[in-house]
Design a protein around this motif. Sequence first.
Motif, mmCIF file in Angstrom:
data_model
loop_
_atom_site.group_PDB
_atom_site.id
_atom_site.type_symbol
_atom_site.label_atom_id
_atom_site.label_comp_id
_atom_site.label_asym_id
_atom_site.label_seq_id
_atom_site.Cartn_x
_atom_site.Cartn_y
_atom_site.Cartn_z
ATOM 1 N N HIS A 144 -0.583 -7.237 -8.223
ATOM 2 C CA HIS A 144 -0.693 -7.290 -6.756
ATOM 3 C C HIS A 144 -0.467 -5.904 -6.143
ATOM 4 O O HIS A 144 -1.178 -5.491 -5.231
ATOM 5 C CB HIS A 144 0.312 -8.292 -6.170
ATOM 6 C CG HIS A 144 -0.147 -9.711 -6.284
ATOM 7 N ND1 HIS A 144 0.110 -10.496 -7.388
ATOM 8 C CD2 HIS A 144 -0.863 -10.496 -5.451
ATOM 9 C CE1 HIS A 144 -0.429 -11.701 -7.213
ATOM 10 N NE2 HIS A 144 -1.014 -11.721 -6.049
ATOM 11 N N PHE A 146 -6.477 -1.122 -2.071
ATOM 12 C CA PHE A 146 -6.867 -1.484 -0.690
ATOM 13 C C PHE A 146 -6.605 -0.291 0.235
ATOM 14 O O PHE A 146 -7.391 0.012 1.122
ATOM 15 C CB PHE A 146 -6.070 -2.687 -0.169
ATOM 16 C CG PHE A 146 -6.418 -4.024 -0.816
ATOM 17 C CD1 PHE A 146 -7.648 -4.228 -1.414
ATOM 18 C CD2 PHE A 146 -5.510 -5.082 -0.801
ATOM 19 C CE1 PHE A 146 -7.970 -5.456 -2.005
ATOM 20 C CE2 PHE A 146 -5.822 -6.316 -1.387
ATOM 21 C CZ PHE A 146 -7.052 -6.497 -1.986
ATOM 22 N N ILE A 167 -9.042 -8.847 -11.765
ATOM 23 C CA ILE A 167 -8.387 -10.146 -11.557
ATOM 24 C C ILE A 167 -8.241 -10.898 -12.885
ATOM 25 O O ILE A 167 -7.306 -11.672 -13.089
ATOM 26 C CB ILE A 167 -9.155 -10.989 -10.492
ATOM 27 C CG1 ILE A 167 -8.260 -12.073 -9.885
ATOM 28 C CG2 ILE A 167 -10.437 -11.590 -11.021
ATOM 29 C CD1 ILE A 167 -7.385 -11.613 -8.789
ATOM 30 N N SER A 172 2.169 -15.638 0.043
ATOM 31 C CA SER A 172 0.826 -15.889 -0.478
ATOM 32 C C SER A 172 -0.078 -14.687 -0.207
ATOM 33 O O SER A 172 0.138 -13.953 0.768
ATOM 34 C CB SER A 172 0.253 -17.119 0.236
ATOM 35 O OG SER A 172 -1.153 -17.147 0.138
ATOM 36 N N TRP A 230 -15.441 -10.639 -5.764
ATOM 37 C CA TRP A 230 -13.985 -10.692 -5.932
ATOM 38 C C TRP A 230 -13.469 -12.081 -5.552
ATOM 39 O O TRP A 230 -12.663 -12.690 -6.270
ATOM 40 C CB TRP A 230 -13.272 -9.625 -5.071
ATOM 41 C CG TRP A 230 -11.792 -9.783 -5.250
ATOM 42 C CD1 TRP A 230 -11.046 -9.276 -6.273
ATOM 43 C CD2 TRP A 230 -10.899 -10.598 -4.460
ATOM 44 N NE1 TRP A 230 -9.737 -9.710 -6.164
ATOM 45 C CE2 TRP A 230 -9.622 -10.528 -5.062
ATOM 46 C CE3 TRP A 230 -11.062 -11.383 -3.317
ATOM 47 C CZ2 TRP A 230 -8.512 -11.191 -4.555
ATOM 48 C CZ3 TRP A 230 -9.951 -12.060 -2.812
ATOM 49 C CH2 TRP A 230 -8.689 -11.954 -3.422
ATOM 50 N N GLY A 280 0.873 -20.557 0.110
ATOM 51 C CA GLY A 280 0.694 -20.248 1.536
ATOM 52 C C GLY A 280 0.434 -21.497 2.360
ATOM 53 O O GLY A 280 0.277 -21.414 3.576
ATOM 54 N N GLY A 291 -5.518 -24.753 -1.466
ATOM 55 C CA GLY A 291 -5.808 -23.975 -2.678
ATOM 56 C C GLY A 291 -7.290 -23.711 -2.871
ATOM 57 O O GLY A 291 -7.956 -23.170 -1.987
ATOM 58 N N TYR A 342 -9.745 -24.625 -0.067
ATOM 59 C CA TYR A 342 -9.783 -23.659 1.041
ATOM 60 C C TYR A 342 -10.530 -22.388 0.622
ATOM 61 O O TYR A 342 -11.415 -21.891 1.327
ATOM 62 C CB TYR A 342 -8.362 -23.290 1.509
ATOM 63 C CG TYR A 342 -8.335 -21.953 2.203
ATOM 64 C CD1 TYR A 342 -8.916 -21.797 3.469
ATOM 65 C CD2 TYR A 342 -7.815 -20.802 1.569
ATOM 66 C CE1 TYR A 342 -8.953 -20.543 4.091
ATOM 67 C CE2 TYR A 342 -7.860 -19.563 2.178
ATOM 68 C CZ TYR A 342 -8.430 -19.445 3.438
ATOM 69 O OH TYR A 342 -8.488 -18.208 4.045
HETATM 70 C C1 HEM Z 1 -1.693 -16.364 -10.422
HETATM 71 C C2 HEM Z 1 -2.261 -15.597 -9.514
HETATM 72 C C3 HEM Z 1 -2.756 -16.072 -8.186
HETATM 73 C C4 HEM Z 1 -2.802 -17.319 -7.680
HETATM 74 C C5 HEM Z 1 -2.375 -18.639 -8.334
HETATM 75 C C6 HEM Z 1 -3.347 -17.224 -6.351
HETATM 76 C C7 HEM Z 1 -3.553 -18.294 -5.505
HETATM 77 C C8 HEM Z 1 -4.039 -18.218 -4.223
HETATM 78 C C9 HEM Z 1 -4.205 -19.327 -3.328
HETATM 79 C C10 HEM Z 1 -3.941 -20.789 -3.691
HETATM 80 C C11 HEM Z 1 -4.661 -18.852 -2.156
HETATM 81 C C12 HEM Z 1 -4.963 -19.656 -0.876
HETATM 82 C C13 HEM Z 1 -3.873 -19.469 0.156
HETATM 83 C C14 HEM Z 1 -2.623 -20.245 -0.174
HETATM 84 O O1 HEM Z 1 -2.529 -21.427 0.168
HETATM 85 O O2 HEM Z 1 -1.707 -19.666 -0.781
HETATM 86 C C15 HEM Z 1 -4.798 -17.421 -2.302
HETATM 87 C C16 HEM Z 1 -5.262 -16.559 -1.334
HETATM 88 C C17 HEM Z 1 -5.410 -15.216 -1.502
HETATM 89 N N1 HEM Z 1 -5.062 -14.468 -2.606
HETATM 90 FE FE1 HEM Z 1 -4.437 -15.168 -4.374
HETATM 91 N N2 HEM Z 1 -3.660 -15.913 -6.091
HETATM 92 C C18 HEM Z 1 -3.315 -15.171 -7.186
HETATM 93 C C19 HEM Z 1 -3.453 -13.802 -7.348
HETATM 94 C C20 HEM Z 1 -3.960 -12.952 -6.398
HETATM 95 C C21 HEM Z 1 -4.122 -11.532 -6.557
HETATM 96 C C22 HEM Z 1 -3.832 -10.714 -7.811
HETATM 97 C C23 HEM Z 1 -4.590 -11.055 -5.388
HETATM 98 C C24 HEM Z 1 -4.871 -9.617 -5.124
HETATM 99 C C25 HEM Z 1 -4.662 -9.043 -3.980
HETATM 100 C C26 HEM Z 1 -4.716 -12.170 -4.477
HETATM 101 C C27 HEM Z 1 -5.139 -12.094 -3.183
HETATM 102 C C28 HEM Z 1 -5.347 -13.174 -2.356
HETATM 103 C C29 HEM Z 1 -5.927 -13.052 -1.034
HETATM 104 C C30 HEM Z 1 -6.396 -11.767 -0.354
HETATM 105 C C31 HEM Z 1 -5.975 -14.334 -0.510
HETATM 106 C C32 HEM Z 1 -6.545 -14.743 0.851
HETATM 107 C C33 HEM Z 1 -8.027 -15.077 0.657
HETATM 108 C C34 HEM Z 1 -8.701 -15.536 1.947
HETATM 109 O O3 HEM Z 1 -8.056 -16.224 2.768
HETATM 110 O O4 HEM Z 1 -9.881 -15.204 2.112
HETATM 111 N N3 HEM Z 1 -4.344 -13.303 -5.127
HETATM 112 N N4 HEM Z 1 -4.415 -17.063 -3.562
#
Ligand code: HEM
Length: 267
Positions: free
Chosen positions: A44, A51, A91, A113, A212, A231, A235, A238
Motif C-alpha cells: 500500500h 500515486f 497488485i 479501507s 488496475w 470500508g 466488496g 461495489y
Molecule cells: C488484500 C488486499 C486488499 C483487499 C482485500 C482489498 C479490498 C477492497 C475492498 C473490499 C474495497 C471496497 C471498499 C470497501 O468496502 O472496503 C476496496 C477499495 C479500494 N482499494 Fe482495495 N483491497 C486490497 C488491496 C488494495 C491495494 C494494495 C490498493 C492499492 C492502493 C487498494 C486500493 C483500493 C482503492 C483505491 C479502493 C477504492 C476503489 C474505488 O472506490 O473505486 N486496495 N479494496
Amino acid sequence: MSTSYGGDAPLSYNKYLKVPELIRLQQTLSEPESHDELLFIIIHQTYELWFKQILHELDACIGWMGEGRLFRANHSLRSVNSIERILVTQIHILESMAPIGFLEFRDKLNPASGFQSMQFRELEFSSGAKDEKILESFREDEFAYGCLKARFDAPSLADAFWSLLERNGLSGASYEERVNSTVKMLAKPERYAELYNMQDLLIEHDELVIAWRYNHIQMVERMLGMKRGTGGSDGVGYLTTTLKKKFFPELWEARTHLKMEDVLASD
Ligand code: HEM
C-alpha cells in the motif's frame, strides 16, 4: 569536497533518501505479529508513493497543456502510463498471501479501507472523474479534504485537453463536438501528429486505470470471495460498478463513429 546533509556528516545514500526514517514507517497492528501484515503495508505504501509521482506528472502535464506545449505534455503522460503499467501488475504480489494469512490481521484494519486513499481520489479528480459524494466522504479528514477540494475546483487533465482542442479550433465545448473532433484526429493521425499522440496517451491512461481496477477486483475476490469490505461496501459487488468510470468517454465513443469515409474526406 564533501557535501553535508542535515548535519556535519557527508551526504550518503541512506541520508539523502532518509532510509532509516522510511523503514520505520511500516508499523504492524497484529499481536503476535502476523507474517503477511508487513507485505500488506509495504504494497500500500508503495502504491501511495507512485500515486504521489503520478500526481506530480499530472499537475505538470495540465500546466504544459495550458501553455500549448504538446511535446512536453506528452512526455509527462508517457511517464504516468509507464508507472501505471507497473501498478496494474504489482497488485498480483498480494496474491502470494493466503486468504487465511489475510484473515489473521484483517479485523485490525476495520474501518480503514482503500476507499479512503486520498491520493487515489486525487488521481481520479485530476484526471477528470470528479465526484462530490466521494469528496464529502472525506469531510472528517481535514488534510485529505483540503487536498481533494483543491483538485475538485481546479481544471482536470480532461478540462485541459478539451480546452487545448478548442483553442486550436478543433472542437467546441459540447460532448458531441468533442466526439467529432476526436473522429477527425483518429482519421488523420499524421496531420494532427502531437494531438493524435496525446489522445492516444490519454485513452491509454484511462485504460490502465480500468485495468488496475479489474486486477484489484480479481485479487479481492481471490482473497475475500463476496465478503463485505472493511470500508463498509459490499466488496466485489461495489467494486465491479467502478469499472464503468472513464476519464475520457468522448475518446472511447469516437471509435464507434470512425469510418473509412472520414479517412478519405478532403477537409
Ligand atoms: C488484500 C488486499 C486488499 C483487499 C482485500 C482489498 C479490498 C477492497 C475492498 C473490499 C474495497 C471496497 C471498499 C470497501 O468496502 O472496503 C476496496 C477499495 C479500494 N482499494 Fe482495495 N483491497 C486490497 C488491496 C488494495 C491495494 C494494495 C490498493 C492499492 C492502493 C487498494 C486500493 C483500493 C482503492 C483505491 C479502493 C477504492 C476503489 C474505488 O472506490 O473505486 N486496495 N479494496
